[in-house]
Design a protein around this motif. Structure first.
Motif, PDB file in Angstrom:
ATOM      1  N   LEU A  23       0.828  -1.205   0.000  1.00 20.30           N
ATOM      2  CA  LEU A  23       0.000   0.000   0.000  1.00 20.30           C
ATOM      3  C   LEU A  23       0.859   1.249   0.000  1.00 20.30           C
ATOM      4  CD1 LEU A  23      -2.846  -0.962   2.476  1.00 20.30           C
ATOM      5  CD2 LEU A  23      -2.927  -0.896  -0.001  1.00 20.30           C
ATOM      6  N   PHE A  24       0.325   2.303  -0.618  1.00 15.88           N
ATOM      7  CA  PHE A  24       1.002   3.588  -0.697  1.00 15.88           C
ATOM      8  C   PHE A  24       0.176   4.609   0.080  1.00 15.88           C
ATOM      9  CE2 PHE A  24       2.080   7.605  -2.796  1.00 15.88           C
ATOM     10  CZ  PHE A  24       3.457   7.558  -2.702  1.00 15.88           C
ATOM     11  N   ASP A  25       0.797   5.716   0.476  1.00 19.50           N
ATOM     12  CA  ASP A  25       0.122   6.779   1.223  1.00 19.50           C
ATOM     13  C   ASP A  25      -1.043   7.331   0.397  1.00 19.50           C
ATOM     14  OD1 ASP A  25      -0.544   8.859   2.926  1.00 19.50           O
ATOM     15  OD2 ASP A  25       1.051  10.165   2.177  1.00 19.50           O
ATOM     16  N   SER A  26      -2.270   7.100   0.867  1.00 18.41           N
ATOM     17  CA  SER A  26      -3.443   7.480   0.078  1.00 18.41           C
ATOM     18  C   SER A  26      -3.669   8.986   0.017  1.00 18.41           C
ATOM     19  CB  SER A  26      -4.698   6.783   0.610  1.00 18.41           C
ATOM     20  OG  SER A  26      -4.962   7.197   1.921  1.00 18.41           O
ATOM     21  N   THR A  27      -3.220   9.758   1.019  1.00 21.91           N
ATOM     22  CA  THR A  27      -3.447  11.212   0.984  1.00 21.91           C
ATOM     23  C   THR A  27      -2.625  11.868  -0.116  1.00 21.91           C
ATOM     24  OG1 THR A  27      -1.795  11.523   2.724  1.00 21.91           O
ATOM     25  CG2 THR A  27      -4.098  11.394   3.405  1.00 21.91           C
ATOM     26  N   ALA A  28      -1.375  11.477  -0.251  1.00 21.82           N
ATOM     27  CA  ALA A  28      -0.535  12.030  -1.324  1.00 21.82           C
ATOM     28  C   ALA A  28      -1.051  11.584  -2.689  1.00 21.82           C
ATOM     29  CB  ALA A  28       0.918  11.605  -1.138  1.00 21.82           C
ATOM     30  N   TYR A  29      -1.439  10.320  -2.770  1.00 24.44           N
ATOM     31  CA  TYR A  29      -1.965   9.775  -4.021  1.00 24.44           C
ATOM     32  C   TYR A  29      -3.230  10.526  -4.442  1.00 24.44           C
ATOM     33  CZ  TYR A  29      -3.613   6.252  -7.356  1.00 24.44           C
ATOM     34  OH  TYR A  29      -4.046   5.605  -8.480  1.00 24.44           O
ATOM     35  N   CYS A  30      -4.155  10.728  -3.499  1.00 27.59           N
ATOM     36  CA  CYS A  30      -5.409  11.434  -3.794  1.00 27.59           C
ATOM     37  C   CYS A  30      -5.151  12.873  -4.209  1.00 27.59           C
ATOM     38  CB  CYS A  30      -6.334  11.404  -2.584  1.00 27.59           C
ATOM     39  SG  CYS A  30      -7.000   9.772  -2.233  1.00 27.59           S
ATOM     40  N   ARG A  31      -4.188  13.525  -3.594  1.00 25.99           N
ATOM     41  CA  ARG A  31      -3.863  14.911  -3.929  1.00 25.99           C
ATOM     42  C   ARG A  31      -3.372  15.011  -5.373  1.00 25.99           C
ATOM     43  NH1 ARG A  31       0.390  16.029  -0.667  1.00 25.99           N
ATOM     44  NH2 ARG A  31      -0.984  15.831   1.121  1.00 25.99           N
ATOM     45  N   VAL A  32      -2.473  14.110  -5.762  1.00 29.68           N
ATOM     46  CA  VAL A  32      -1.924  14.153  -7.128  1.00 29.68           C
ATOM     47  C   VAL A  32      -2.998  13.774  -8.147  1.00 29.68           C
ATOM     48  CG1 VAL A  32      -0.211  13.148  -8.675  1.00 29.68           C
ATOM     49  CG2 VAL A  32       0.430  13.738  -6.352  1.00 29.68           C
ATOM     50  N   ILE A  33      -3.804  12.749  -7.851  1.00 31.68           N
ATOM     51  CA  ILE A  33      -4.875  12.350  -8.770  1.00 31.68           C
ATOM     52  C   ILE A  33      -5.877  13.489  -8.943  1.00 31.68           C
ATOM     53  CG2 ILE A  33      -6.882  10.825  -9.022  1.00 31.68           C
ATOM     54  CD1 ILE A  33      -4.341   9.484  -9.866  1.00 31.68           C
ATOM     55  N   GLY A  34      -6.212  14.191  -7.876  1.00 31.80           N
ATOM     56  CA  GLY A  34      -7.130  15.328  -7.969  1.00 31.80           C
ATOM     57  C   GLY A  34      -6.595  16.413  -8.875  1.00 31.80           C
ATOM     58  N   LEU A  36      -4.403  15.949 -11.283  1.00 35.99           N
ATOM     59  CA  LEU A  36      -4.387  15.423 -12.648  1.00 35.99           C
ATOM     60  C   LEU A  36      -5.787  15.437 -13.263  1.00 35.99           C
ATOM     61  CD1 LEU A  36      -1.872  12.452 -12.353  1.00 35.99           C
ATOM     62  CD2 LEU A  36      -1.556  14.581 -13.615  1.00 35.99           C
ATOM     63  N   GLN A  37      -6.821  15.185 -12.448  1.00 38.68           N
ATOM     64  CA  GLN A  37      -8.184  15.262 -12.966  1.00 38.68           C
ATOM     65  C   GLN A  37      -8.519  16.687 -13.381  1.00 38.68           C
ATOM     66  OE1 GLN A  37     -10.421  13.422  -9.757  1.00 38.68           O
ATOM     67  NE2 GLN A  37     -10.794  11.625 -11.017  1.00 38.68           N
ATOM     68  N   TYR A  38      -8.073  17.650 -12.611  1.00 32.14           N
ATOM     69  CA  TYR A  38      -8.290  19.047 -12.978  1.00 32.14           C
ATOM     70  C   TYR A  38      -7.539  19.376 -14.270  1.00 32.14           C
ATOM     71  CZ  TYR A  38      -8.586  24.110 -12.564  1.00 32.14           C
ATOM     72  OH  TYR A  38      -8.830  25.428 -12.809  1.00 32.14           O
ATOM     73  N   LEU A  39      -6.327  18.859 -14.402  1.00 30.22           N
ATOM     74  CA  LEU A  39      -5.534  19.102 -15.602  1.00 30.22           C
ATOM     75  C   LEU A  39      -6.156  18.439 -16.826  1.00 30.22           C
ATOM     76  CD1 LEU A  39      -2.901  20.250 -16.841  1.00 30.22           C
ATOM     77  CD2 LEU A  39      -1.841  18.048 -16.296  1.00 30.22           C
ATOM     78  N   SER A  40      -6.858  17.338 -16.633  1.00 31.41           N
ATOM     79  CA  SER A  40      -7.434  16.629 -17.780  1.00 31.41           C
ATOM     80  C   SER A  40      -8.527  17.435 -18.477  1.00 31.41           C
ATOM     81  CB  SER A  40      -7.967  15.259 -17.354  1.00 31.41           C
ATOM     82  OG  SER A  40      -9.099  15.397 -16.542  1.00 31.41           O
ATOM     83  N   ILE A  46      -4.981  12.689 -21.377  1.00 34.23           N
ATOM     84  CA  ILE A  46      -4.634  11.942 -20.170  1.00 34.23           C
ATOM     85  C   ILE A  46      -5.871  11.447 -19.414  1.00 34.23           C
ATOM     86  CG2 ILE A  46      -2.473  13.228 -19.919  1.00 34.23           C
ATOM     87  CD1 ILE A  46      -3.774  14.664 -17.509  1.00 34.23           C
ATOM     88  N   SER A  47      -7.062  11.748 -19.913  1.00 40.94           N
ATOM     89  CA  SER A  47      -8.301  11.441 -19.191  1.00 40.94           C
ATOM     90  C   SER A  47      -8.454   9.965 -18.866  1.00 40.94           C
ATOM     91  CB  SER A  47      -9.514  11.894 -19.997  1.00 40.94           C
ATOM     92  OG  SER A  47      -9.525  13.271 -20.120  1.00 40.94           O
ATOM     93  N   PHE A  48      -8.231   9.102 -19.839  1.00 40.97           N
ATOM     94  CA  PHE A  48      -8.441   7.674 -19.600  1.00 40.97           C
ATOM     95  C   PHE A  48      -7.504   7.157 -18.519  1.00 40.97           C
ATOM     96  CE2 PHE A  48      -7.250   3.258 -20.331  1.00 40.97           C
ATOM     97  CZ  PHE A  48      -8.478   2.645 -20.179  1.00 40.97           C
ATOM     98  N   ALA A  49      -6.225   7.478 -18.624  1.00 42.14           N
ATOM     99  CA  ALA A  49      -5.243   6.986 -17.656  1.00 42.14           C
ATOM    100  C   ALA A  49      -5.529   7.517 -16.259  1.00 42.14           C
ATOM    101  CB  ALA A  49      -3.836   7.368 -18.103  1.00 42.14           C
ATOM    102  N   VAL A  50      -5.866   8.807 -16.161  1.00 40.94           N
ATOM    103  CA  VAL A  50      -6.131   9.408 -14.853  1.00 40.94           C
ATOM    104  C   VAL A  50      -7.396   8.809 -14.237  1.00 40.94           C
ATOM    105  CG1 VAL A  50      -6.728  11.553 -13.670  1.00 40.94           C
ATOM    106  CG2 VAL A  50      -4.905  11.535 -15.369  1.00 40.94           C
ATOM    107  N   ASN A  51      -8.442   8.645 -15.026  1.00 38.40           N
ATOM    108  CA  ASN A  51      -9.678   8.077 -14.492  1.00 38.40           C
ATOM    109  C   ASN A  51      -9.505   6.619 -14.082  1.00 38.40           C
ATOM    110  OD1 ASN A  51     -11.145  10.420 -14.653  1.00 38.40           O
ATOM    111  ND2 ASN A  51     -11.803  10.032 -16.741  1.00 38.40           N
TER     112      ASN A  51
END
Length: 191
Positions: A23-34, A36-40, A46-51
């Motif tokens: 498992l990886f730190d979910s708070t950092a992961y969620c922050r970066v994914i959020g 990237l979703q805004y950037l998409s 990048i939409s498919f990969a990010v989603n």
């Protein structure tokens, strides 16, 4: 990530993201994914990969984090990607629409698909299952024509608000002759 090597692809298709159990730190992961979703929004490539990676925000693994870092490395190599409008290119709206008449394995629902071009650039697209079951291919195609016409009207009003004038009337293009006859004949439209 400033010293990372750029890559030309977003995701490695041969890697199974669910196979890693660390498992990886979910708070950092969620922050970066959020982010990237805004950037998409401005980088639809990048939409498919990010989603796909956003589906594992509850319990990300090291494999998911490596996939996120790969997306960031790809973004580093594609900084100049985007919509480019050249002086003198025609400012016209063209929408292409299509539908497949639903099959038994899809529970009878047809797929609606359209894309809208502004000059040479695609600016809007959609591909979804229709909410209801169509009785014919003409009905399925007519539904997608209605949806694409609504999208063209919305884009046209947005361009008008931005002060951009179109050089021609927007066009809707379909491959179903019966659906275009239904659109043109006012007898089929209730008032």
């Amino acid at each position: 990530m400033t010293g990372a090597n750029p890559v030309s692809t977003l995701m490695c298709t041969s890697v199974d993201l669910g196979s890693d159990s660390t498992l990886f730190d979910s708070t950092a992961y969620c922050r970066v994914i959020g982010r990237l979703q805004y950037l998409s929004i401005t980088r639809p490539d990048i939409s498919f990969a990010v989603n796909r990676l956003a589906q594992s925000m509850a319990s990300p693994t090291e494999g998911h984090w490596l996939a996120v870092k790969r997306i960031l490395r790809n973004l580093k190599s594609t900084l100049l990607f985007g919509l480019h409008f050249r002086r003198g290119s025609p400012l016209s709206l063209v929408a292409y629409s299509n539908s497949d008449w639903g099959s038994v394995r899809d529970r009878g629902r047809s797929t609606t698909a359209y894309c809208v071009f502004f000059g040479p650039n695609i600016i809007s697209w959609k591909s979804v299952k229709q909410c209801s079951i169509s009785r014919s291919s003409t009905e399925a195609e007519f539904r997608v024509l209605v949806n694409s016409a609504a999208e063209v009207m919305w884009v046209q009003s947005l361009l008008r608000e931005l002060g951009i004038r179109l050089c021609s009337t927007p066009r809707l293009i379909t491959n179903n002759l019966s659906a275009s006859y239904v659109c043109k004949n006012l007898v089929f439209h209730s008032v």
